[in-house]
Write an enzyme that holds these catalytic residues in place. Structure first.
Site, PDB file in Angstrom:
ATOM      1  N   TYR A 247      -8.174  -8.921  -4.160  1.00  0.00           N
ATOM      2  CA  TYR A 247      -8.756  -9.088  -2.826  1.00  0.00           C
ATOM      3  C   TYR A 247     -10.269  -8.943  -2.847  1.00  0.00           C
ATOM      4  CZ  TYR A 247      -4.289  -9.481  -0.541  1.00  0.00           C
ATOM      5  OH  TYR A 247      -3.076  -9.957  -0.134  1.00  0.00           O
TER       6      TYR A 247
ATOM      7  N   ASP B 262      11.386  -3.404   5.880  1.00  0.00           N
ATOM      8  CA  ASP B 262      10.423  -3.213   4.798  1.00  0.00           C
ATOM      9  C   ASP B 262       9.677  -1.907   5.061  1.00  0.00           C
ATOM     10  OD1 ASP B 262       8.200  -3.136   3.211  1.00  0.00           O
ATOM     11  OD2 ASP B 262       7.493  -5.159   3.679  1.00  0.00           O
TER      12      ASP B 262
ATOM     13  N   LYS C 108       5.089   1.928  -2.809  1.00  0.00           N
ATOM     14  CA  LYS C 108       3.920   2.762  -2.458  1.00  0.00           C
ATOM     15  C   LYS C 108       4.202   4.261  -2.622  1.00  0.00           C
ATOM     16  CE  LYS C 108       1.546  -0.597   0.478  1.00  0.00           C
ATOM     17  NZ  LYS C 108       0.321  -0.907  -0.225  1.00  0.00           N
TER      18      LYS C 108
ATOM     19  N   TYR D  84       3.231  -8.814   6.849  1.00  0.00           N
ATOM     20  CA  TYR D  84       2.770  -8.876   5.465  1.00  0.00           C
ATOM     21  C   TYR D  84       3.815  -8.181   4.596  1.00  0.00           C
ATOM     22  CZ  TYR D  84       0.214  -8.243   1.163  1.00  0.00           C
ATOM     23  OH  TYR D  84      -0.154  -8.276  -0.157  1.00  0.00           O
TER      24      TYR D  84
HETATM   25  C1  LIG Z   1       4.814  -3.510   4.446  1.00  0.00           C
HETATM   26  C2  LIG Z   1       4.430  -3.957   3.069  1.00  0.00           C
HETATM   27  N1  LIG Z   1       5.305  -4.635   2.314  1.00  0.00           N
HETATM   28  C3  LIG Z   1       5.021  -5.038   1.072  1.00  0.00           C
HETATM   29  C4  LIG Z   1       3.777  -4.815   0.532  1.00  0.00           C
HETATM   30  C5  LIG Z   1       3.460  -5.294  -0.851  1.00  0.00           C
HETATM   31  O1  LIG Z   1       3.421  -4.224  -1.717  1.00  0.00           O
HETATM   32  P1  LIG Z   1       2.697  -4.357  -3.146  1.00  0.00           P
HETATM   33  O2  LIG Z   1       1.233  -4.434  -2.874  1.00  0.00           O
HETATM   34  O3  LIG Z   1       3.090  -3.115  -3.876  1.00  0.00           O
HETATM   35  O4  LIG Z   1       3.235  -5.585  -3.804  1.00  0.00           O
HETATM   36  C6  LIG Z   1       2.813  -4.122   1.278  1.00  0.00           C
HETATM   37  C7  LIG Z   1       1.475  -3.862   0.724  1.00  0.00           C
HETATM   38  O5  LIG Z   1       0.554  -3.481   1.394  1.00  0.00           O
HETATM   39  C8  LIG Z   1       3.142  -3.685   2.579  1.00  0.00           C
HETATM   40  O6  LIG Z   1       2.262  -3.034   3.363  1.00  0.00           O
END
Ligand SMILES: Cc1ncc(COP(=O)(O)O)c(C=O)c1O
Length: 428
Positions: A18, A239, A268, A145
């Site tokens: 990014y 998610d 995370k 996202y």
């Molecule tokens: C809600 C959500 N799902 C999936 C992801 C993607 O995770 P990663 O960056 O570990 O691939 C993120 C990343 O910020 C996220 O906030």
């Protein structure tokens, strides 16, 4: 090892995420992380007020997690996870499932948040395929996202992130985010699509859409959405990559709900923010649709480091810290502090949309919101100069700290924000 000129050496070879590499400032070389603090190679200290991209839970370098990882590394660092298993994976699965909605009973490991979502979607689509039903549509929130791999991009907002690939993403039906006042519109859009009977799954970031600009919506709304999906036999994927492990005030955003999702995604904070790991859970019913004498019903998905023992050990250690340090009480305390700060912000005319959910406070500087807002870079630099790591999403400013943050550190972050707001009038 010499730390000399790390930033310059980095710039010769490394391509950062990014980052517009032509115009970006030299990266700051961090040589130590402890608690909420990051220390650079010049000795400057930064408060990590965004938990290093929302990963860190209990503080950098947490000794208990570090120790558990070291012990695990000396015992078993990695083993193939097809045909083999190990105690950290089994124990983490048992402990995690005990905390999740009681319909969740199977755990599938991967590497990061994007892959946790990829796995979820593939599971949902193949579930219907294995049952011989024609359900190929996925529904997502318009501003969502879910990651950067092709599948995850497909179910994410069509935005600057996805533009160069727009024609290659698979088709997804989008509905508006049900922010306060927009709920009925979202329900109507959703039901219209669900009526086709062709929807495999609906995927959502529960209660908090992070990358969209920390948008928030209510548990009652999500309960209604889940019930609506279930009325049309559509699977629901939550998610919890961002919301999991205490961010929203409870251990999981799904703890606010009465309805239950069919599939859940984690990453995370899963390892306390120490190691990359992803995890997707499902109901037993979904799992059973893959059981067959027919090999073609197998879930043909896996990653080399699936269920890496070090990641699992970190995950277990992080859950231990939750108990040892009464982390949920710390989380409640952060929420109280944020609510106090929110009151101060409400009185500030430079600010709109102040909102708090658990350990997250967010607001817009000025009106509206956009990722490429011209204030973004100036605000980022302003805070960095003051030793505070905040990474605005356009003109949306948010704080999402590690749970070990002290009152004094939070005050420093709040003060930096108030100083910025006071200085803003001189920026025009
Ligand atoms: C809600 C959500 N799902 C999936 C992801 C993607 O995770 P990663 O960056 O570990 O691939 C993120 C990343 O910020 C996220 O906030």
């Amino acid at each position: 090892m010499s730390q000399h000129n790390l930033s310059q050496r980095d710039q010769k070879h490394i391509w950062h995420p990014y980052t517009q590499m032509q115009t970006a400032a030299a990266p700051i070389a961090i040589i130590k992380g402890q608690g909420t603090e990051l220390v650079d190679d010049q000795g400057k200290v930064y408060i990590d007020a965004i938990s290093s991209w929302w990963t860190n839970l209990h503080g950098h370098g947490h000794p208990h997690i570090a120790k558990r990882i070291a012990e695990q590394a000396l015992n078993l660092e990695q083993v193939i996870f097809a045909g083999f298993t190990h105690a950290p994976a089994v124990e983490l699965s048992e402990q995690l499932l005990a905390l999740l909605p009681d319909n969740q009973n199977r755990v599938f490991f991967s590497d990061n948040g994007s892959t946790a979502c990829e796995v979820a979607m593939k599971m949902a689509l193949q579930y219907w395929y294995n049952l011989g039903e024609e359900r190929r549509t996925i529904i997502a929130f318009r501003d969502s996202y879910h990651g950067d791999t092709f599948g995850a991009m497909s179910i994410s907002a069509r935005s600057a992130f996805t533009l160069p690939f727009a024609d290659l993403l698979f088709r997804v039906e989008f509905v508006d985010v049900p922010t306060p006042g927009n709920e009925e519109e979202t329900f109507a859009q959703l039901e219209m699509i669900l009526r086709s009977g062709e929807v495999a799954a609906f995927i959502a970031e529960p209660l908090l859409l992070g990358t969209a600009g920390m948008l928030m919506y209510s548990p009652e709304t999500l309960d209604s959405i889940i019930s609506l999906c279930h009325k049309y036999d559509t699977l629901v994927i939550l998610d919890e990559v961002l919301t999991g492990f205490g961010r929203t005030g409870k251990m999981f955003a799904s703890d606010y709900l009465t309805a239950q999702p069919d599939i859940m995604c984690f990453s995370k904070g899963l390892t306390g923010g120490f190691l990359p790991m992803g995890l997707t859970t499902s109901t037993e019913e979904i799992y059973e649709a893959f059981l067959s004498d027919d090999k073609m019903k197998t879930f043909f998905h896996g990653h080399s480091y699936t269920a890496n023992p070090l990641g699992c050990a970190a995950g277990l250690a992080s859950l231990e810290v939750f108990k040892q340090e009464d982390t949920l009480a710390k989380i409640a305390q952060i929420q109280v502090s944020h609510e106090g700060f929110a009151k101060r912000l409400f009185a500030n005319k430079q600010v709109t949309g102040v909102r708090v959910l658990g350990t997250v406070i967010a607001f817009e500087v000025g009106e509206g919101g956009s990722y490429f807002h011209n204030l973004r870079d100036r605000m980022y630099d302003y805070f960095i100069e003051r030793g505070v790591l905040l990474r605005p999403l356009g003109n949306t400013l948010y704080i999402l700290p590690p749970y070990c943050i002290t009152d004094a550190e939070l005050d420093k972050v709040y003060t930096a924000i108030e100083d910025l707001l006071a200085d803003l009038t001189n920026w025009q």
